[in-house]
Write an enzyme that holds these catalytic residues in place. Sequence first.
Site, PDB file in Angstrom:
ATOM      1  N   LYS A 161       0.871  -1.193   0.000  1.00  0.00           N
ATOM      2  CA  LYS A 161       0.000   0.000   0.000  1.00  0.00           C
ATOM      3  C   LYS A 161       0.896   1.227   0.000  1.00  0.00           C
ATOM      4  O   LYS A 161       1.983   1.207   0.572  1.00  0.00           O
ATOM      5  CB  LYS A 161      -0.885   0.019   1.252  1.00  0.00           C
ATOM      6  CG  LYS A 161      -2.173   0.776   1.059  1.00  0.00           C
ATOM      7  CD  LYS A 161      -3.190  -0.125   0.401  1.00  0.00           C
ATOM      8  CE  LYS A 161      -4.531   0.524   0.222  1.00  0.00           C
ATOM      9  NZ  LYS A 161      -5.527  -0.478  -0.210  1.00  0.00           N
TER      10      LYS A 161
HETATM   11  N1  GLU Z   1      -7.292  -0.245  -3.618  1.00  0.00           N
HETATM   12  C1  GLU Z   1      -7.996  -1.461  -3.923  1.00  0.00           C
HETATM   13  C2  GLU Z   1      -8.101  -2.362  -2.702  1.00  0.00           C
HETATM   14  O1  GLU Z   1      -7.885  -1.938  -1.603  1.00  0.00           O
HETATM   15  C3  GLU Z   1      -7.407  -2.174  -5.131  1.00  0.00           C
HETATM   16  C4  GLU Z   1      -5.967  -2.550  -5.019  1.00  0.00           C
HETATM   17  C5  GLU Z   1      -5.368  -3.050  -6.334  1.00  0.00           C
HETATM   18  O2  GLU Z   1      -6.073  -3.156  -7.288  1.00  0.00           O
HETATM   19  O3  GLU Z   1      -4.160  -3.316  -6.329  1.00  0.00           O
HETATM   20  O4  GLU Z   1      -8.477  -3.499  -2.820  1.00  0.00           O
END
Ligand code: GLU
Length: 419
Positions: free
Chosen positions: A109
Site C-alpha cells: 500500500k
Molecule cells: N485499492 C484497492 C483495494 O484496496 C485495489 C488494489 C489493487 O487493485 O491493487 O483493494
Amino acid sequence: MSQGIMTHSAWQTALTQLDSTAKLMMLPEDVHQTLRNFDRILTVSVPVRMDDGFLRVFTGFRVQHNASRGPYKGGVRYHQEVTLDDLKALAMEMTWKCSLAGVPFGGAKGGVICNPKTFSKSELERLTRRYTYAIMPIIGIEKDIPAPDVNTNEQIMAWMMDTYSTNNGYCTPGIVTGKPVNVGGSLGRTDATGLGIAFTIASAIKHKKMNLKGLKVVIQGYGNVGSAVGKFLSEMDCKIIAVSSSKGGIYNPKGLSCDALINYYRENGSFEHFPHAEGVTNESLLELSCDVLVPAAMGNQITQENAGKIKAKMIVEGANGPTTTEADQILAERKMPVVPDILANAGGAIVSYFEWVQDVQCYFWCEHEVNTRLKNLMDRSYEAVYALSREKKRDMRAAAMMIAVKKVADALLIRGIYP
Ligand code: GLU
C-alpha cells in the site's frame, strides 16, 4: 464518498486478526513472526512547486508486506490523515486479499499525506509524478504494481504510468492497474469492486434462503464503490433503501433510484434535500432495519458503541477495515453474519490482476470475459470461506483469514529463508 481513513487502531486490528488466526491454525511461531513483519517500508519526501510559486514538501510512503506468492500489489491513497500505521494495516490486508482470491500477488500500500481536494489539476499531476519518481526504485511490473485507492483515480494512474515509462525509456502499461482503457486499462476495472460486492451478496443470501428481489439494502458511502454496488444490486431487483456521503444520508423504505442518486450528487455535492427521502445521519444510517448493510465508506465505522444497535440481517464489508475488533466480538455474540472485506471487496484487486495479465500479454479481453472471470473467482472464494466457517464453526472472517494466511505461510515455507 470513498473508502477512507482509519484511526490508529487499524494496525492493532490487523495484528489482532493475524495473531488470532495464527493461534487457531497453530501456525509455527517463526512463520507467524515473519508475517507480523514487513519486507520493506519506504518513506519519501515529495517536493511540489505549487501554483503560487511556493514549494511544499509532502511525505509519502510505500509499504511492502510480503511477496511470498508474487509481486507486491496495492493501491495508493492521498489523504491528510494517512499514517504509516494505516498503510501497514492496509498492505497486510492486501496480502490476505490476494491470497484468498487466488491471485499471485503479495500485499502493498502507498500513500501521500496531503489533501488533494485543495489542489489544482496541475499540482496534483506534479505531486503524482514526483511521488512516482520517488518510489521508482522499488516498483516494477514484476516487483510492485500500484493501483487506485482513496482519492486516486485512473487519471492519476495514467500519470504514474507515464512517469515510470518516460524514465525507463519505453512504454510500460503494466506498472500500474486501474488505468484508462485506451492506455492499457481493463474493461470492467472501474466498477469491479462494486460488482464483486454484488456477487458476494448474491452468494450470501442464497445460503440464507433469502431472495434478491426486494432485498432491502443500506449502503454507507456512495462513491466509486458504494454507487457501483447500488447500481448492480438495483439491476438484480434489490431495493436500496438508504445511502450516504460524508455529509449525511437519506432514507426511503420504498427504495431509492440509483440513477437519480448519482445525478443528484453530481449536481449538488451532497444528498441533502433529495426528493421523497428522509434525511439521516451517517451514524443512524448504520442502525436502520434492513436485510444487508454495506459499509463502503470509512474504516472503523462499526465500533463497540454501535455494534449492539445494528439491525441488519447481515453485514457485507465494502470498505477496508470498517469493523473494529471489539465490534467484531459483539457482532459474533449477536450471531450477526459479517462477510469480511478481504472476501467481499476483492473485486478491484482481482480485476487489477486481470488488467496486469492483459498488459503483460498485450492482449485485451471484452468486458463480458472480465466480468465472467471475476464472478468465477468471487464465487469460488465465497464457497471456500463459507464451507470452512461451517466446518470449523467459526465466523466468516476467521475462515477467510485461515485460508488466506495458510496459502501465504505455505509459500513462505516451501520457498524457505534466504540464505
Ligand atoms: N485499492 C484497492 C483495494 O484496496 C485495489 C488494489 C489493487 O487493485 O491493487 O483493494
